[in-house]
Design a protein around this motif. Structure first.
Motif, PDB file in Angstrom:
ATOM      1  N   LEU A  35      30.960  63.686  55.993  1.00 49.98           N
ATOM      2  CA  LEU A  35      30.129  62.492  56.179  1.00 49.98           C
ATOM      3  C   LEU A  35      28.870  62.518  55.316  1.00 49.98           C
ATOM      4  CD1 LEU A  35      30.490  61.952  60.038  1.00 49.98           C
ATOM      5  CD2 LEU A  35      31.602  60.681  58.195  1.00 49.98           C
ATOM      6  N   ASP A  36      28.541  63.674  54.745  1.00 50.25           N
ATOM      7  CA  ASP A  36      27.423  63.772  53.796  1.00 50.25           C
ATOM      8  C   ASP A  36      27.884  63.642  52.352  1.00 50.25           C
ATOM      9  OD1 ASP A  36      25.463  64.135  55.760  1.00 50.25           O
ATOM     10  OD2 ASP A  36      25.796  66.315  55.822  1.00 50.25           O
ATOM     11  N   MET A  37      29.169  63.445  52.156  1.00 49.44           N
ATOM     12  CA  MET A  37      29.748  63.329  50.812  1.00 49.44           C
ATOM     13  C   MET A  37      30.120  61.881  50.522  1.00 49.44           C
ATOM     14  SD  MET A  37      32.330  66.624  51.041  1.00 49.44           S
ATOM     15  CE  MET A  37      33.050  66.357  49.414  1.00 49.44           C
ATOM     16  N   ALA A  38      30.245  61.553  49.259  1.00 47.44           N
ATOM     17  CA  ALA A  38      30.779  60.245  48.878  1.00 47.44           C
ATOM     18  C   ALA A  38      32.291  60.261  49.064  1.00 47.44           C
ATOM     19  CB  ALA A  38      30.433  59.946  47.422  1.00 47.44           C
ATOM     20  N   PRO A  39      32.881  59.148  49.483  1.00 46.39           N
ATOM     21  CA  PRO A  39      34.345  59.118  49.675  1.00 46.39           C
ATOM     22  C   PRO A  39      35.120  59.576  48.448  1.00 46.39           C
ATOM     23  CG  PRO A  39      33.360  57.165  50.641  1.00 46.39           C
ATOM     24  CD  PRO A  39      32.257  57.881  49.913  1.00 46.39           C
ATOM     25  N   ASP A  40      34.678  59.169  47.264  1.00 48.69           N
ATOM     26  CA  ASP A  40      35.383  59.577  46.054  1.00 48.69           C
ATOM     27  C   ASP A  40      35.336  61.089  45.852  1.00 48.69           C
ATOM     28  OD1 ASP A  40      35.943  56.949  45.583  1.00 48.69           O
ATOM     29  OD2 ASP A  40      34.436  56.665  44.025  1.00 48.69           O
ATOM     30  N   ASP A  41      34.252  61.713  46.279  1.00 49.46           N
ATOM     31  CA  ASP A  41      34.138  63.162  46.150  1.00 49.46           C
ATOM     32  C   ASP A  41      35.102  63.877  47.102  1.00 49.46           C
ATOM     33  OD1 ASP A  41      32.191  62.840  44.240  1.00 49.46           O
ATOM     34  OD2 ASP A  41      30.517  63.091  45.636  1.00 49.46           O
ATOM     35  N   VAL A  42      35.344  63.286  48.261  1.00 48.90           N
ATOM     36  CA  VAL A  42      36.306  63.864  49.204  1.00 48.90           C
ATOM     37  C   VAL A  42      37.713  63.807  48.603  1.00 48.90           C
ATOM     38  CG1 VAL A  42      37.283  63.728  51.524  1.00 48.90           C
ATOM     39  CG2 VAL A  42      34.873  63.151  51.154  1.00 48.90           C
ATOM     40  N   ILE A  43      38.047  62.662  48.019  1.00 54.41           N
ATOM     41  CA  ILE A  43      39.354  62.531  47.367  1.00 54.41           C
ATOM     42  C   ILE A  43      39.494  63.552  46.251  1.00 54.41           C
ATOM     43  CG2 ILE A  43      40.817  61.008  45.980  1.00 54.41           C
ATOM     44  CD1 ILE A  43      39.709  58.638  47.535  1.00 54.41           C
ATOM     45  N   ALA A  44      38.434  63.701  45.454  1.00 58.52           N
ATOM     46  CA  ALA A  44      38.476  64.653  44.342  1.00 58.52           C
ATOM     47  C   ALA A  44      38.664  66.084  44.835  1.00 58.52           C
ATOM     48  CB  ALA A  44      37.192  64.537  43.521  1.00 58.52           C
ATOM     49  N   LEU A  45      38.003  66.436  45.943  1.00 59.09           N
ATOM     50  CA  LEU A  45      38.143  67.790  46.486  1.00 59.09           C
ATOM     51  C   LEU A  45      39.579  68.059  46.933  1.00 59.09           C
ATOM     52  CD1 LEU A  45      35.625  69.541  48.879  1.00 59.09           C
ATOM     53  CD2 LEU A  45      38.081  69.756  49.218  1.00 59.09           C
ATOM     54  N   VAL A  46      40.159  67.110  47.655  1.00 58.69           N
ATOM     55  CA  VAL A  46      41.542  67.283  48.127  1.00 58.69           C
ATOM     56  C   VAL A  46      42.500  67.315  46.947  1.00 58.69           C
ATOM     57  CG1 VAL A  46      43.387  66.246  49.509  1.00 58.69           C
ATOM     58  CG2 VAL A  46      41.044  66.247  50.373  1.00 58.69           C
ATOM     59  N   LYS A  47      42.230  66.510  45.927  1.00 52.81           N
ATOM     60  CA  LYS A  47      43.078  66.519  44.738  1.00 52.81           C
ATOM     61  C   LYS A  47      42.984  67.862  44.020  1.00 52.81           C
ATOM     62  CE  LYS A  47      43.207  62.772  42.235  1.00 52.81           C
ATOM     63  NZ  LYS A  47      42.870  61.712  41.233  1.00 52.81           N
ATOM     64  N   ASP A  48      41.756  68.380  43.889  1.00 53.18           N
ATOM     65  CA  ASP A  48      41.558  69.665  43.210  1.00 53.18           C
ATOM     66  C   ASP A  48      42.206  70.828  43.960  1.00 53.18           C
ATOM     67  OD1 ASP A  48      40.124  68.389  41.249  1.00 53.18           O
ATOM     68  OD2 ASP A  48      38.154  68.925  42.053  1.00 53.18           O
ATOM     69  N   SER A  49      42.310  70.702  45.279  1.00 47.77           N
ATOM     70  CA  SER A  49      42.906  71.780  46.070  1.00 47.77           C
ATOM     71  C   SER A  49      44.394  71.941  45.790  1.00 47.77           C
ATOM     72  CB  SER A  49      42.689  71.517  47.565  1.00 47.77           C
ATOM     73  OG  SER A  49      43.535  70.477  48.034  1.00 47.77           O
ATOM     74  N   GLY A  50      45.033  70.855  45.348  1.00 44.20           N
ATOM     75  CA  GLY A  50      46.471  70.904  45.104  1.00 44.20           C
ATOM     76  C   GLY A  50      47.304  70.725  46.361  1.00 44.20           C
ATOM     77  N   LEU A  51      46.678  70.307  47.480  1.00 43.78           N
ATOM     78  CA  LEU A  51      47.422  70.080  48.721  1.00 43.78           C
ATOM     79  C   LEU A  51      48.526  69.073  48.477  1.00 43.78           C
ATOM     80  CD1 LEU A  51      47.777  70.320  51.844  1.00 43.78           C
ATOM     81  CD2 LEU A  51      46.087  68.468  52.050  1.00 43.78           C
ATOM     82  N   ARG A  52      49.747  69.459  48.815  1.00 44.42           N
ATOM     83  CA  ARG A  52      50.898  68.581  48.648  1.00 44.42           C
ATOM     84  C   ARG A  52      51.403  68.112  50.008  1.00 44.42           C
ATOM     85  NH1 ARG A  52      54.668  71.014  43.851  1.00 44.42           N
ATOM     86  NH2 ARG A  52      55.734  69.042  44.322  1.00 44.42           N
ATOM     87  N   GLY A  53      51.972  66.928  50.035  1.00 46.45           N
ATOM     88  CA  GLY A  53      52.467  66.359  51.282  1.00 46.45           C
ATOM     89  C   GLY A  53      53.458  67.276  51.955  1.00 46.45           C
ATOM     90  N   ARG A  54      53.288  67.461  53.251  1.00 52.28           N
ATOM     91  CA  ARG A  54      54.131  68.385  54.002  1.00 52.28           C
ATOM     92  C   ARG A  54      55.275  67.683  54.737  1.00 52.28           C
ATOM     93  NH1 ARG A  54      51.635  71.760  50.928  1.00 52.28           N
ATOM     94  NH2 ARG A  54      50.208  73.292  51.846  1.00 52.28           N
TER      95      ARG A  54
END
Length: 448
Positions: A35-54
């Motif tokens: 909630l202290d981050m920008a929404p786009d930054d949250v998307i970028a973090l999850v994208k950078d993690s490489g999390l793939r759909g389970r």
């Protein structure tokens, strides 16, 4: 490779499903950070993690979120202008909890043991894609899970974690738990959306994809339960921690569901890339006195593997290279006492029953596959039935409206690849695993 319990770490604690228990174990700390981050930054973090759909296909989660148009989604008291000057449509998050793939049993125990990890993940995902409304589509038959998830959502509302101005951030979100009506086809994301809108669950023609025109023809993200539940851990642990597990292209942890002829069936949370041989060591091996014959790497809709594949790393790339799919990581273990024809017949009957009937290849193909298997099983098979199974399966694979047709064809084609002699045995004298096979066999010349 060692087990890495993350989602399942506190399943065995008393009242693990309550908000108090979840908060004792870092619950909602990831939300505070987000909630202290920008929404786009949250998307970028999850994208950078490489999390793939389970949920089966393994599509990158962050990339899926990024497909949503990034203009601000309007609230009920305001409008936003889209790229063409028209009012932007609201965004929706839909969590696919309609777990019904034969052999798959990971999402239901997760929601039963720790529903708040799903609630927290849904809030984070909704914040990232700028959605004010989220839905969890739960299989209606699992009533205890439905009630537990509803209780968790009620706790979250009472604690100010859902509703208006969440934790004083100015972000609003309503989360609805919706009970499905027991159709396997509603596990397909577009059929799920039709069902959620009150229509008969049938796959939609794509494009447009849900990210453009999903629920109520608005931009929508549809994610599996485990995908969303993994997000809080990714936020808390960070990209490097998450990538320290698994492989380069399939990073992180996941849950493998072992069932069938295994000493200790259950959920085994491990890094992607662990092998079945290693998992069997943790599960006590194949049941005493027996040996592995065949197994599914990702549920009944994935091509079969045999004992030759014990050392295939169970990640998306290596399983695909070996000729199957990781899917939902439902490892069904079958020993040498099982007739592969009978096992595949049961799956074929399931797919014939669950076909929605919208497209001809699946509707007609699964029906005739079931008829041929009935002949093979009762000893009235015809000389060309084995080749006919392959012909029909080939006419379905890649040609049906959704993946149900592929799921019906895959175990047939793979079982014929590895166990064709068992099919031939059914033609010549009935099932070799049935002590009464000779009584079922047709007289010479009949049905040929």
């Amino acid at each position: 490779m060692t087990l890495t319990p993350v989602l399942s770490r506190h399943w065995d604690e008393p009242s693990s499903w309550t908000l108090d228990s979840y908060r004792r174990h870092d619950g909602y700390q990831a939300l505070d950070r987000v909630l202290d981050m920008a929404p786009d930054d949250v998307i970028a973090l999850v994208k950078d993690s490489g999390l793939r759909g389970r949920g089966g296909a393994g599509f990158p989660t962050g990339q899926k979120w990024s497909f949503i148009p990034q203009e601000r989604s309007p609230r009920s008291d305001q409008t936003a202008q889209g790229t063409e000057g028209a009012a932007a449509k609201p965004h929706y998050l839909v969590v696919n909890a309609d777990e019904s793939e034969p052999g798959t049993c990971k999402d239901i125990p997760l929601m039963m043991a720790t529903p708040h990890v799903l609630v927290e993940g849904a809030i984070i995902a909704a914040y990232a894609i700028r959605a004010r409304h989220a839905f969890v589509y739960v299989r209606g038959e699992v009533l205890p899970v439905l009630r537990r998830l509803q209780a968790a959502v009620a706790e979250a509302y009472e604690a100010g974690l859902l509703g208006t101005d969440i934790l004083g951030s100015g972000f609003d979100l309503d989360l609805v738990v919706h009970a499905g009506a027991g159709a396997y086809i509603c596990g397909e994301e577009t059929a799920l959306l039709d069902s959620l809108e009150g229509r008969r669950g049938q796959p939609r023609l794509r494009p447009p994809f849900p990210a453009v025109a999903g629920l109520y023809a608005c931009p929508t993200v549809v994610n599996n339960v485990e995908s969303i539940a993994s997000v809080p851990a990714v936020i808390r642990g960070g990209v490097d921690w998450f990538k320290s597990m698994g492989s380069e292209k399939s990073p992180g942890f996941t849950m493998y569901s072992l069932s069938g002829h295994v000493t200790t069936p259950g959920q085994y949370e491990a890094p992607l890339g662990i092998t079945l041989r290693e998992l069997l060591d943790y599960a006590g091996g194949v049941r005493a006195g027996h040996e592995l014959k065949f197994w599914t790497p990702g549920g009944s809709s994935t091509p079969l593997f045999t004992s030759e594949h014990l050392d295939v790393p169970l990640d998306y790339e290596n399983v695909a290279a070996a000729g199957s799919m990781l899917g939902t990581k439902a490892l069904q273990i079958f020993d040498e006492t099982v007739c592969v024809v009978r096992a595949v017949r049961r799956w074929t009957q399931f797919y014939a029953h669950e076909s929605c009937g919208k497209c001809t290849p699946c509707r007609e193909g699964t029906y005739w596959l079931a008829q041929i298997y009935e002949r093979l099983e009762n000893g009235t098979g015809r000389a060309d039935d084995v080749d006919k199974l392959l012909d029909i399966a080939d006419a379905i694979l890649g040609k049906s409206f959704c993946a149900l047709g592929d799921g019906a064809a895959s175990p047939i084609m793979s079982s014929l690849k590895y166990f064709r002699e068992e099919y031939v045995a059914h033609l010549e004298g009935g099932c070799p695993f049935d002590p009464y096979a000779s009584m079922l066999a047709a007289p010479e010349g009949v049905g040929v």
